[in-house]
Design an enzyme around this catalytic site. Sequence first.
Site, mmCIF file in Angstrom:
data_model
loop_
_atom_site.group_PDB
_atom_site.id
_atom_site.type_symbol
_atom_site.label_atom_id
_atom_site.label_comp_id
_atom_site.label_asym_id
_atom_site.label_seq_id
_atom_site.Cartn_x
_atom_site.Cartn_y
_atom_site.Cartn_z
ATOM 1 N N ALA A 178 20.623 17.875 -9.814
ATOM 2 C CA ALA A 178 20.274 16.387 -9.326
ATOM 3 C C ALA A 178 20.670 15.788 -9.575
ATOM 4 O O ALA A 178 21.611 15.190 -11.019
ATOM 5 C CB ALA A 178 18.823 16.725 -10.831
ATOM 6 N N GLU A 179 20.992 13.974 -9.012
ATOM 7 C CA GLU A 179 21.914 13.163 -9.139
ATOM 8 C C GLU A 179 23.457 13.449 -9.107
ATOM 9 O O GLU A 179 23.996 13.446 -9.141
ATOM 10 C CB GLU A 179 21.456 12.568 -10.156
ATOM 11 N N GLY A 180 23.259 14.886 -8.425
ATOM 12 C CA GLY A 180 24.708 14.893 -8.069
ATOM 13 C C GLY A 180 25.131 16.711 -8.949
ATOM 14 O O GLY A 180 24.952 16.536 -9.724
#
Length: 430
Positions: A178-180
């Site tokens: 998540a988020e990278g």
Amino acid sequence: NQQLQPDGTYDKKAKGSGGGGGKAQYTTMLTIRSGLVMGAGYRLAQAVTIACRYSCVRHQGFADTVSEDKGRLAPERPIIDYQNQQLRLFKQLATAYAMIFTGKMIGAQLQQVMEDVSKGDEADLAGLHGISSGLKALCTFDGAAGMEDCRKACGGHGVLLASGIGPMALDYVTYNTAEGDMILLMLQSARFLLKMLGNARGGQTVQGLAAYVNDHRSRPALTSPCRTADEWQSLDQIQSLFRARALDAVLEADERLQELISQQGRSFDEGWNACAVDLVRCSRAHCYYVLQATFAHSIESCEDGPVKKALSALCRLYGLVNISEDMGSFEFSAEQKRGVRAAIRQALLEIRPDCIALTDAFEFSDNTLNSAIGRYDGRVYEALYESAKASPLNRQDPFPGYEQHLRPILDLEFLRENKSKQRSGHNAKL
């Protein structure tokens, strides 16, 4: 902010035009990453709270295996008193505290940066981005691994849906990406660290958590004067080792990159990829240094003596376990290695009386944990029985399919004969 007009025209607001520059929009992403760092700590804290409570209730293995006076009725040992169980759980308890303290620190820095950005000052934005990238990657990865180990420490009951910890460990795995992706974020953090190293070599004084790169002129000593377990009680000595490891890893990664570019004639991108493993290593070393340093710094402001003592033991355990799992990065003698392991054992003894208080301090309600085995009142088996009764298979007695499939293959005479020989406790009747 950038806008897409109804006619398809892309309108990119210029810096200072009132819409906010591209860098200013990092704050939204940084807010999410900051929350993920602290969130990893609190989710891990939930898992370790369940596991510690269950480990105090669950008894398994005779406390005295030598005496034969009481036989099979001899008292059994709570599994929390097994040293390996303590190491597994207290390590995760310490990690949860480290992540939570660090998440709060990142959150406070983010608030200050957002205020500065609103005034047009973006000087600290890149630094916060570099630190939060690595911390998000490391904390979600270690958090997921820690939750899974807590689940395993609960044995078979940890697999049950009613345990709460099984679904929690499974659901959280997705936060690694998540988020990278973890590796990409680690490399972003490494790029920032190498940039800070370049600034220091250029004569600038680097501030903040990467200030150790100011000492780039000489390789750090990856050893310590500590030898015995008592000497390894010093948080300052532990923190100095984390700092030295971080600096050494950054210097090594930079030297490798420069060698590939200047001596082997590779492009920057080729060199970057060829030393990516070293770059991830330096990012991890830096993040562990931040976690350890923030944990130790947070304890300093604690005014309650007993609480400060308990947290100090937890912080010490976090550092020592991390060192023991990465002995190859340090230049220790055999005596020093034995001292580290002895200090870990000593820390486990110190934390044991306070482990439940340290988990209760998170103040998770039973409703939040949603766990039959992590109940605050310790009534684990009653809760498991109630959850079993609620199963669709147990809504009628006998359950559907018993008469048709199971009863024909049971030896009912054998069951009746042996039923009278069963006992279920010290005072049970035959």
